[in-house]
Design a protein around this motif. Structure first.
Motif, PDB file in Angstrom:
ATOM      1  N   GLY A 118       0.812  -1.208   0.000  1.00  0.00           N
ATOM      2  CA  GLY A 118       0.000   0.000   0.000  1.00  0.00           C
ATOM      3  C   GLY A 118       0.846   1.259   0.000  1.00  0.00           C
ATOM      4  N   SER A 119       0.203   2.396  -0.142  1.00  0.00           N
ATOM      5  CA  SER A 119       0.915   3.672  -0.212  1.00  0.00           C
ATOM      6  C   SER A 119       1.655   4.000   1.082  1.00  0.00           C
ATOM      7  CB  SER A 119      -0.066   4.803  -0.553  1.00  0.00           C
ATOM      8  OG  SER A 119      -1.085   4.862   0.422  1.00  0.00           O
ATOM      9  N   ASP A 120       1.242   3.393   2.207  1.00  0.00           N
ATOM     10  CA  ASP A 120       1.919   3.633   3.472  1.00  0.00           C
ATOM     11  C   ASP A 120       3.066   2.653   3.715  1.00  0.00           C
ATOM     12  OD1 ASP A 120       0.546   1.298   3.976  1.00  0.00           O
ATOM     13  OD2 ASP A 120      -0.477   2.029   5.763  1.00  0.00           O
ATOM     14  N   GLY A 121       3.335   1.759   2.749  1.00  0.00           N
ATOM     15  CA  GLY A 121       4.430   0.803   2.861  1.00  0.00           C
ATOM     16  C   GLY A 121       4.069  -0.517   3.516  1.00  0.00           C
ATOM     17  N   SER A 122       2.840  -0.656   3.977  1.00  0.00           N
ATOM     18  CA  SER A 122       2.423  -1.924   4.583  1.00  0.00           C
ATOM     19  C   SER A 122       1.759  -2.808   3.527  1.00  0.00           C
ATOM     20  CB  SER A 122       1.451  -1.663   5.737  1.00  0.00           C
ATOM     21  OG  SER A 122       0.260  -1.107   5.254  1.00  0.00           O
ATOM     22  N   PHE A 123       1.620  -4.080   3.858  1.00  0.00           N
ATOM     23  CA  PHE A 123       0.958  -5.001   2.945  1.00  0.00           C
ATOM     24  C   PHE A 123      -0.536  -4.694   2.921  1.00  0.00           C
ATOM     25  CE2 PHE A 123       4.449  -8.254   3.956  1.00  0.00           C
ATOM     26  CZ  PHE A 123       5.203  -7.840   2.881  1.00  0.00           C
ATOM     27  N   HIS A 173       0.798  -0.272  -7.728  1.00  0.00           N
ATOM     28  CA  HIS A 173       1.404  -0.630  -6.447  1.00  0.00           C
ATOM     29  C   HIS A 173       2.627  -1.509  -6.698  1.00  0.00           C
ATOM     30  CE1 HIS A 173      -2.122   0.753  -4.236  1.00  0.00           C
ATOM     31  NE2 HIS A 173      -2.858   0.143  -5.162  1.00  0.00           N
ATOM     32  N   ASP A 174       3.574  -1.453  -5.771  1.00  0.00           N
ATOM     33  CA  ASP A 174       4.679  -2.405  -5.796  1.00  0.00           C
ATOM     34  C   ASP A 174       4.174  -3.725  -5.214  1.00  0.00           C
ATOM     35  OD1 ASP A 174       6.316  -0.358  -6.742  1.00  0.00           O
ATOM     36  OD2 ASP A 174       7.061   0.142  -4.747  1.00  0.00           O
ATOM     37  N   VAL A 175       4.857  -4.814  -5.573  1.00  0.00           N
ATOM     38  CA  VAL A 175       4.453  -6.144  -5.117  1.00  0.00           C
ATOM     39  C   VAL A 175       5.691  -6.925  -4.703  1.00  0.00           C
ATOM     40  CG1 VAL A 175       3.458  -8.359  -5.861  1.00  0.00           C
ATOM     41  CG2 VAL A 175       2.398  -6.218  -6.585  1.00  0.00           C
TER      42      VAL A 175
END
Length: 65
Positions: free
Chosen positions: A10-15, A40-42
């Protein structure tokens, strides 16, 4: 067939969510996991091993050619 997990970051760096799937090998799993890179990154994992961080910019560039 090995089991894999693709974690959407997610945008906050959490899954934000996880997708469990099976694939023939790590290369097929990476190709499968790229479908979850949608703005999003994955992170791609096989069991307890992190295989790749799929960055949204890199995947978009590859798809464009």
């Amino acid at each position: 067939m090995p089991n894999y997990r693709a974690y959407v970051i997610g945008s906050d760096g959490s899954f934000a969510r996880a997708h469990n799937f099976s694939a023939a090998d790590d290369n097929d799993a990476r190709t499968h996991a790229e479908r979850y890179v949608d703005g999003h990154d994955v992170e791609l994992w096989r069991d307890d091993t992190k295989l790749a961080l799929l960055l949204r910019e890199d995947v978009v560039r590859r798809k464009r050619g």
